[in-house]
Design an enzyme around this catalytic site. Sequence first.
Site, PDB file in Angstrom:
ATOM      1  N   LYS A 111       0.846  -1.195   0.000  1.00  0.00           N
ATOM      2  CA  LYS A 111       0.000   0.000   0.000  1.00  0.00           C
ATOM      3  C   LYS A 111       0.879   1.242   0.000  1.00  0.00           C
ATOM      4  O   LYS A 111       1.754   1.402   0.848  1.00  0.00           O
ATOM      5  CB  LYS A 111      -0.909   0.008   1.224  1.00  0.00           C
ATOM      6  CG  LYS A 111      -1.870   1.201   1.244  1.00  0.00           C
ATOM      7  CD  LYS A 111      -2.831   1.121   2.398  1.00  0.00           C
ATOM      8  CE  LYS A 111      -2.334   1.790   3.630  1.00  0.00           C
ATOM      9  NZ  LYS A 111      -2.221   3.243   3.566  1.00  0.00           N
ATOM     10  N   ASP A 117      -3.446   4.266  -1.906  1.00  0.00           N
ATOM     11  CA  ASP A 117      -4.382   4.721  -0.866  1.00  0.00           C
ATOM     12  C   ASP A 117      -4.329   6.245  -0.743  1.00  0.00           C
ATOM     13  O   ASP A 117      -3.781   6.785   0.206  1.00  0.00           O
ATOM     14  CB  ASP A 117      -4.011   4.032   0.457  1.00  0.00           C
ATOM     15  CG  ASP A 117      -4.979   4.354   1.577  1.00  0.00           C
ATOM     16  OD1 ASP A 117      -6.142   4.698   1.283  1.00  0.00           O
ATOM     17  OD2 ASP A 117      -4.580   4.253   2.752  1.00  0.00           O
ATOM     18  N   ASP A 158     -13.423  14.699  -3.547  1.00  0.00           N
ATOM     19  CA  ASP A 158     -13.457  15.994  -4.240  1.00  0.00           C
ATOM     20  C   ASP A 158     -14.724  16.064  -5.086  1.00  0.00           C
ATOM     21  O   ASP A 158     -15.554  15.148  -5.024  1.00  0.00           O
ATOM     22  CB  ASP A 158     -12.186  16.119  -5.114  1.00  0.00           C
ATOM     23  CG  ASP A 158     -11.673  17.551  -5.171  1.00  0.00           C
ATOM     24  OD1 ASP A 158     -12.483  18.463  -5.436  1.00  0.00           O
ATOM     25  OD2 ASP A 158     -10.467  17.749  -4.959  1.00  0.00           O
ATOM     26  N   THR A 198     -10.041   4.224  10.800  1.00  0.00           N
ATOM     27  CA  THR A 198      -9.911   3.365  11.982  1.00  0.00           C
ATOM     28  C   THR A 198      -9.385   4.131  13.202  1.00  0.00           C
ATOM     29  O   THR A 198      -9.388   3.621  14.310  1.00  0.00           O
ATOM     30  CB  THR A 198      -8.977   2.169  11.682  1.00  0.00           C
ATOM     31  OG1 THR A 198      -7.934   2.617  10.825  1.00  0.00           O
ATOM     32  CG2 THR A 198      -9.714   1.053  11.013  1.00  0.00           C
ATOM     33  N   ARG A 204       2.810  -0.149  10.749  1.00  0.00           N
ATOM     34  CA  ARG A 204       3.866  -0.004  11.747  1.00  0.00           C
ATOM     35  C   ARG A 204       4.180  -1.259  12.563  1.00  0.00           C
ATOM     36  O   ARG A 204       5.327  -1.433  12.990  1.00  0.00           O
ATOM     37  CB  ARG A 204       3.519   1.178  12.670  1.00  0.00           C
ATOM     38  CG  ARG A 204       3.665   2.512  11.956  1.00  0.00           C
ATOM     39  CD  ARG A 204       2.962   3.626  12.668  1.00  0.00           C
ATOM     40  NE  ARG A 204       1.521   3.486  12.566  1.00  0.00           N
ATOM     41  CZ  ARG A 204       0.650   4.350  13.058  1.00  0.00           C
ATOM     42  NH1 ARG A 204       1.090   5.422  13.699  1.00  0.00           N
ATOM     43  NH2 ARG A 204      -0.639   4.156  12.914  1.00  0.00           N
ATOM     44  N   LYS A 255      -7.177   8.055  -0.999  1.00  0.00           N
ATOM     45  CA  LYS A 255      -8.488   8.442  -0.429  1.00  0.00           C
ATOM     46  C   LYS A 255      -9.038   9.696  -1.097  1.00  0.00           C
ATOM     47  O   LYS A 255      -9.225  10.734  -0.452  1.00  0.00           O
ATOM     48  CB  LYS A 255      -8.383   8.651   1.077  1.00  0.00           C
ATOM     49  CG  LYS A 255      -7.907   7.446   1.846  1.00  0.00           C
ATOM     50  CD  LYS A 255      -7.998   7.681   3.347  1.00  0.00           C
ATOM     51  CE  LYS A 255      -7.419   6.542   4.138  1.00  0.00           C
ATOM     52  NZ  LYS A 255      -5.943   6.442   4.090  1.00  0.00           N
TER      53      LYS A 255
HETATM   54  O1  C5P Z   1       0.732   1.627  10.788  1.00  0.00           O
HETATM   55  P1  C5P Z   1      -0.694   1.179  10.684  1.00  0.00           P
HETATM   56  O2  C5P Z   1      -0.848  -0.326  10.665  1.00  0.00           O
HETATM   57  O3  C5P Z   1      -1.608   1.840  11.697  1.00  0.00           O
HETATM   58  O4  C5P Z   1      -1.113   1.680   9.229  1.00  0.00           O
HETATM   59  C1  C5P Z   1      -2.427   1.679   8.778  1.00  0.00           C
HETATM   60  C2  C5P Z   1      -2.446   2.211   7.390  1.00  0.00           C
HETATM   61  O5  C5P Z   1      -3.783   2.128   6.898  1.00  0.00           O
HETATM   62  C3  C5P Z   1      -2.022   3.659   7.241  1.00  0.00           C
HETATM   63  O6  C5P Z   1      -1.304   3.771   6.021  1.00  0.00           O
HETATM   64  C4  C5P Z   1      -3.315   4.443   7.166  1.00  0.00           C
HETATM   65  O7  C5P Z   1      -3.219   5.578   6.333  1.00  0.00           O
HETATM   66  C5  C5P Z   1      -4.256   3.425   6.522  1.00  0.00           C
HETATM   67  N1  C5P Z   1      -5.684   3.552   6.832  1.00  0.00           N
HETATM   68  C6  C5P Z   1      -6.197   3.524   8.113  1.00  0.00           C
HETATM   69  N2  C5P Z   1      -7.545   3.649   8.324  1.00  0.00           N
HETATM   70  C7  C5P Z   1      -8.393   3.762   7.286  1.00  0.00           C
HETATM   71  C8  C5P Z   1      -7.882   3.786   5.978  1.00  0.00           C
HETATM   72  C9  C5P Z   1      -6.507   3.655   5.777  1.00  0.00           C
HETATM   73  O8  C5P Z   1      -5.414   3.378   9.064  1.00  0.00           O
HETATM   74  N3  C5P Z   1      -9.689   3.807   7.479  1.00  0.00           N
END
Ligand code: C5P
Length: 238
Positions: free
Chosen positions: A40, A67, A72, A127, A218, A69
């Site tokens: 991603k 991603d 617009d 999330t 992460r 998102k």
């Molecule tokens: O590091 P972590 O596991 O929290 O990363 C989650 C990834 O998913 C990030 O790149 C974040 O931008 C993306 N994301 C998210 N929640 C959403 C959509 C995308 O955390 N609803």
Amino acid sequence: MVLNINITASPKIIVALDFYEKKTAMKIVDILDPSIFYLKIGKEMFTILGYKFIKELNQLGFSIFLDLKFHDIPNTVFNATKAAADLGIWMLSIHASGGKKMLMSAKKAVKSFKKQAPLLIAVTALTSLKEKELHEIGVNMSLYEYILILSKLSYNCGLDGIVCPGKEAKKIKLLLGDQFKIVTPGVRLSTDNLYDQSNIITPVQAKESRIDYIVIGRSITLAKCPKKKLDVIIKSIR
Ligand code: C5P
């Protein structure tokens, strides 16, 4: 050395490359087998490295979830979606809260790509979002109701799936069926740091909820040994 483990069952793993530098990102890319893991690319890496990085990862055999998102006016989303599809990506995110016209214009934009069209996935609720924060922006309903409304809207607009927090995913899956894909970020092992996520689930819970794809950033990318971490995650869902 590439991590080469046979996992075919869902959920499939999308590794979020949220890095400032290409060099650091490539340390993770190098341990992943492109026939197993998806990548991603989000706002951070795309802003720094642009479309050339997507092409490079494609050449290494990876399927890319872009991603960005999009959110617009319909005309802008139409043109941006077409431009993104031109890059040969596998999946693209747009915000479901952009509304029916915006979602339909994204759908229209990928029509001419036929089988090469990226999967269009609509973000329902981030999330990181807590119900209290939803109320702060004037949306006075439960997080689940909000996600449900946006999921149904995305489904009715012909999108391929949604990005949905794990706790709400199970009910949505049962309601909208297996064809409609669920992508869930905010995935953590019970011992992991949550960072800024609030609505989290474990890979095992994702499997139980029949989530199609889990996005993990992460937990893997900042782990002392990313390879070991991936191994633990995979063993838990195999
Ligand atoms: O590091 P972590 O596991 O929290 O990363 C989650 C990834 O998913 C990030 O790149 C974040 O931008 C993306 N994301 C998210 N929640 C959403 C959509 C995308 O955390 N609803």
